[in-house]
Design a protein around this motif. Structure first.
Motif, PDB file in Angstrom:
ATOM      1  N   ASN A 107      10.706  21.910   5.744  1.00 59.08           N
ATOM      2  CA  ASN A 107      11.525  21.974   6.961  1.00 59.08           C
ATOM      3  C   ASN A 107      11.515  20.445   7.808  1.00 59.08           C
ATOM      4  OD1 ASN A 107      13.279  23.002   8.818  1.00 59.08           O
ATOM      5  ND2 ASN A 107      11.617  23.742  10.220  1.00 59.08           N
ATOM      6  N   GLY A 108      12.333  19.779   7.094  1.00 59.11           N
ATOM      7  CA  GLY A 108      12.134  18.379   7.697  1.00 59.11           C
ATOM      8  C   GLY A 108      12.073  17.206   6.702  1.00 59.11           C
ATOM      9  N   PRO A 109      12.005  16.201   7.331  1.00 55.09           N
ATOM     10  CA  PRO A 109      11.659  14.914   6.614  1.00 55.09           C
ATOM     11  C   PRO A 109      10.267  15.016   5.894  1.00 55.09           C
ATOM     12  CG  PRO A 109      11.265  14.279   8.834  1.00 55.09           C
ATOM     13  CD  PRO A 109      11.927  15.694   8.829  1.00 55.09           C
ATOM     14  N   LEU A 110      10.132  13.904   4.863  1.00 51.00           N
ATOM     15  CA  LEU A 110       8.741  13.814   4.470  1.00 51.00           C
ATOM     16  C   LEU A 110       7.806  13.167   5.408  1.00 51.00           C
ATOM     17  CD1 LEU A 110       9.849  12.878   0.584  1.00 51.00           C
ATOM     18  CD2 LEU A 110       9.283  14.943   1.329  1.00 51.00           C
ATOM     19  N   GLN A 111       6.813  13.572   5.111  1.00 48.26           N
ATOM     20  CA  GLN A 111       5.710  13.044   6.088  1.00 48.26           C
ATOM     21  C   GLN A 111       4.666  12.293   5.413  1.00 48.26           C
ATOM     22  OE1 GLN A 111       4.454  15.827   9.090  1.00 48.26           O
ATOM     23  NE2 GLN A 111       6.394  16.984   8.856  1.00 48.26           N
ATOM     24  N   ALA A 112       4.050  11.270   5.831  1.00 44.32           N
ATOM     25  CA  ALA A 112       2.853  10.572   5.482  1.00 44.32           C
ATOM     26  C   ALA A 112       1.363  11.362   5.459  1.00 44.32           C
ATOM     27  CB  ALA A 112       2.634   9.165   5.842  1.00 44.32           C
ATOM     28  N   LYS A 113       1.510  12.096   6.758  1.00 45.30           N
ATOM     29  CA  LYS A 113       0.203  12.940   7.040  1.00 45.30           C
ATOM     30  C   LYS A 113       0.507  14.358   7.200  1.00 45.30           C
ATOM     31  CE  LYS A 113      -2.875   9.677   8.951  1.00 45.30           C
ATOM     32  NZ  LYS A 113      -3.516   9.466  10.379  1.00 45.30           N
ATOM     33  N   ILE A 146       0.692  -1.178  -0.081  1.00 44.65           N
ATOM     34  CA  ILE A 146       0.066  -0.031   0.013  1.00 44.65           C
ATOM     35  C   ILE A 146       0.804   1.229  -0.056  1.00 44.65           C
ATOM     36  CG2 ILE A 146      -1.702   1.173   1.161  1.00 44.65           C
ATOM     37  CD1 ILE A 146      -2.572  -1.423   2.496  1.00 44.65           C
ATOM     38  N   SER A 147       0.792   2.242  -0.845  1.00 42.69           N
ATOM     39  CA  SER A 147       1.303   3.388  -0.932  1.00 42.69           C
ATOM     40  C   SER A 147       0.519   4.334  -0.227  1.00 42.69           C
ATOM     41  CB  SER A 147       1.608   3.767  -2.274  1.00 42.69           C
ATOM     42  OG  SER A 147       2.347   2.912  -3.099  1.00 42.69           O
ATOM     43  N   THR A 148       1.266   5.519   0.459  1.00 42.28           N
ATOM     44  CA  THR A 148       0.742   6.563   1.224  1.00 42.28           C
ATOM     45  C   THR A 148       1.120   7.937   0.442  1.00 42.28           C
ATOM     46  OG1 THR A 148       2.527   6.551   2.704  1.00 42.28           O
ATOM     47  CG2 THR A 148       0.882   5.246   3.396  1.00 42.28           C
ATOM     48  N   SER A 149       0.226   8.699   0.748  1.00 46.10           N
ATOM     49  CA  SER A 149       0.649  10.217   0.346  1.00 46.10           C
ATOM     50  C   SER A 149       1.897  10.745   1.088  1.00 46.10           C
ATOM     51  CB  SER A 149      -0.612  11.157   0.788  1.00 46.10           C
ATOM     52  OG  SER A 149      -0.820  10.913   2.242  1.00 46.10           O
ATOM     53  N   VAL A 150       2.432  11.451   0.381  1.00 45.76           N
ATOM     54  CA  VAL A 150       3.914  12.124   1.111  1.00 45.76           C
ATOM     55  C   VAL A 150       3.636  13.460   0.700  1.00 45.76           C
ATOM     56  CG1 VAL A 150       6.258  12.082   0.486  1.00 45.76           C
ATOM     57  CG2 VAL A 150       5.183  10.000  -0.068  1.00 45.76           C
ATOM     58  N   TRP A 151       3.991  14.317   1.917  1.00 49.09           N
ATOM     59  CA  TRP A 151       3.983  15.750   2.178  1.00 49.09           C
ATOM     60  C   TRP A 151       5.450  15.920   2.639  1.00 49.09           C
ATOM     61  CZ3 TRP A 151      -0.791  16.975   0.480  1.00 49.09           C
ATOM     62  CH2 TRP A 151      -1.744  15.779   0.587  1.00 49.09           C
ATOM     63  N   ASN A 152       5.662  17.328   2.099  1.00 46.68           N
ATOM     64  CA  ASN A 152       6.878  18.204   2.567  1.00 46.68           C
ATOM     65  C   ASN A 152       6.589  19.540   2.977  1.00 46.68           C
ATOM     66  OD1 ASN A 152       9.360  19.323   2.630  1.00 46.68           O
ATOM     67  ND2 ASN A 152       9.926  18.848   0.464  1.00 46.68           N
TER      68      ASN A 152
END
Length: 604
Positions: A44-50, A35-41
């Motif tokens: 300022n910092g690491p990529l996040q799933a939420k 399952i793939s999740t959304s990726v957000w930037n």
């Protein structure tokens, strides 16, 4: 056999964040966990799933932005003193729950409060949230050239299990408003989604060392409880694994508004008591960006705080708050602390506020006690007496204080937490979308039935309910029970009754209405009893614009996943009229309206 969906996309948004996850049919067939999740930037910092579940609307109440962009723009507006005319929303999912519990009529729409107390359409907010996540996925789908079209997508939205049908219907209509059609959309209860995902994980994907016991928790026949602790609500579900691997819900869904935001509320209340109401009011209004950052910092700190270490929780105090206190009170913060009830539990050194562990634990105590009491209540049910494990999911489940207390209270049970607990609901929702039959049965939250009229029997019927149909004495408002409260029901299960309607010459042209009813009692007699409420209606138009003298038919009630479908079949024409129930108000008939939830928890 579940119908094959080419592409399933699940959407989840709550106080702890928002995002989506997806998988194709071929991925689900080969490996359901692919399952793939959304990726957000956030820049300022690491990529996040939420991303933060916050929205911003412009002064004309037009949607502007969601997530990090909404936060950044709102901070910019605060710094330039232009925020008063804009609408910044957070905690809106909890406001829906609060509105239903307060008796608000949400059949069409209702109003939410933004962080400044301004009112805005709830449907506009919820549809904007769903629409943003939907559009973001579709943009990514085209950008990645995934080789599919929008019509191939089957959408799933996760909802708290303690939501009633009015809240679920509101969510459905909000989705339809942004182009997600009913036949391409289902909802899944969050604790069920969490366990659907967790039962497929390998041992190394759980927190803890006793992997063998964890695997046994999902053996056929075993029973376990899921505590899905989010930001706004805590949903608790008791489940059993069947021989074929499907899940059986063995107790009515439980829970309440005991999420992580309750801890944040206690922290803010402490600040209000320490600094004063007027100081906090001006701090919120004049330095809203610092206030938001203070909340973010505490959100991180509360999850990291460890009870066993018996250490203080230290958090940075914004300089703007310290200076504001000095300007208004003409005294420093240290002096205020020394003269307050916090003189032994709070210290300020430069811009670091240190809160003693004994005080921090009081922030959690009431909320955790409510959760513990609810789990204990479930254990008292004979179906749940042999539960052997508790699984924790949701963002609040990451708080060490909650984990520690659950483990201490239920020492005879195995307590386990998926490593990506905050994503377990989202990923489980995708799996559920591919195969909704994975949850094979549930337990009725209410008694469901139909309001009917039958031949009057003076030995049992109330004379006040006597009516006449074609000269025959009939008793009106009788509750014909189809499903009983606490009854175990299977997905797809249907019950029916035979009905007859008679028409006089002056009412042959109007629509026919059949009322579906609910009750908190097992055997209600009249639909007018105190325990009963209207659940929904089937409205049937007359054939050829006019009814005959009488119409015979059948009414069916079908268990359809997290919803119910009512159908009337005209026995002569065989025409069917169906409805998914549009409204289920709270059983609480207290006419007093409660004040809507204030997202900043400040009674100012």
């Amino acid at each position: 056999m579940a119908e094959t969906k080419i592409l399933v996309v699940a959407i989840d948004f709550g106080s702890s964040g928002a995002g989506y996850a997806f998988s194709f049919a071929y991925q689900y067939k080969n490996n359901p966990l692919d399952i793939s999740t959304s990726v957000w930037n956030n820049g300022n910092g690491p990529l996040q799933a939420k991303i933060p579940a916050v929205l911003l609307f412009d002064p004309d109440k037009k949607f502007h932005s969601f997530g990090f962009k909404a936060e950044d723009k709102y901070e910019e507006l605060l710094n330039t003193n232009k925020a008063d005319q804009w609408y910044f929303l957070k905690g809106f999912k909890m406001q829906l729950y609060s509105a239903v519990n307060a008796g608000e009529d949400i059949r069409v729409d209702f109003e939410l409060l933004d962080v400044g107390g301004k009112r805005i359409s709830a449907k506009a907010v919820f549809s904007a949230a769903i629409g943003f996540l939907k559009d973001h996925f579709i943009q990514q789908m085209h950008w990645r050239k995934l080789g599919t079209v929008e019509d191939d997508i089957f959408w799933v939205v996760s909802v708290p299990s303690i939501w009633n049908d009015s809240a679920k219907q509101f969510m459905r209509e909000s989705a339809e408003k942004v182009g997600i059609q009913g036949d391409k959309f289902i909802m899944v209860y969050e604790p069920e989604a969490a366990s659907i995902y967790a039962r497929l994980l390998s041992v190394d994907k759980f927190v803890g060392n006793n992997g063998a016991v964890i695997l046994k928790a999902f053996d056929p026949g075993r029973k376990f409880i899921v505590v899905d602790a989010g930001g706004g609500t805590v949903d608790i579900s008791a489940q059993q694994v069947l021989e074929n691997g499907e899940l059986k819900i063995i107790h009515r869904e439980c829970g309440g508004p005991w999420g992580g935001e309750c801890i944040n509320k206690q922290f803010v209340n402490m600040l209000k008591e320490l600094f004063g109401k007027e100081v906090m009011k001006q701090f919120k209004n004049k330095h809203g960006d610092d206030f938001l950052q203070l909340q973010r910092d505490f959100e991180v700190k509360k999850k990291m705080y460890r009870v066993e270490d018996e250490e203080s929780l230290t958090i940075r105090m914004p300089l703007s708050l310290i200076e504001l206190f000095l300007d208004i009170k003409q005294s420093d913060v240290q002096t205020a602390i020394a003269s307050s009830r916090f003189d032994e539990t709070v210290r300020l050194k430069r811009d670091k506020l240190s809160i003693a562990g004994s005080l921090v634990e009081t922030f959690f105590s009431e909320t955790i006690r409510n959760i513990i009491d609810e789990v204990v209540f479930i254990f008292k049910n004979e179906r749940c007496s042999d539960v052997s494990a508790i699984m924790m999911a949701g963002g609040f489940s990451e708080a060490d204080t909650l984990q520690h207390t659950i483990k201490k209270q239920f020492q005879s049970l195995e307590i386990f937490i998926p490593l990506d607990g905050s994503l377990s609901v989202l990923k489980g929702a995708v799996i559920y979308g591919h195969n909704p039959n994975v949850v094979s049965s549930r337990v009725c939250n209410y008694t469901y039935g139909v309001g009917v009229a039958m031949k009057f029997d003076p030995s049992i019927h109330d004379p006040g309910k006597k009516i006449y149909r074609r000269g025959i004495e009939m008793c009106n408002n009788l509750f014909n029970v189809l499903f009983e409260i606490d009854e175990e029901v299977h997905i797809g299960q249907t019950k029916s009754i035979d009905v007859v309607s008679y028409f006089l010459s002056d009412d042959k042209y109007g629509p026919l209405e059949w009322r579906f009813m609910i009750s908190t009692k097992k055997d209600p007699f009249y639909t007018t009893d105190e325990s009963c409420m209207k659940h929904g209606s089937i409205i049937v138009s007359p054939p050829n614009e006019m009814w005959p003298e009488f119409v015979e038919g059948q009414i069916f009630l079908k268990i359809a996943g997290t919803e119910l479908i009512g159908t009337f079949v005209n026995r002569k024409t065989m025409k069917e009229t169906s409805v998914r129930f549009e409204f289920l108000p709270s059983i609480n008939k207290n006419p007093e309206r409660k004040r809507l939830f204030d997202p900043f928890f400040l009674d100012i």
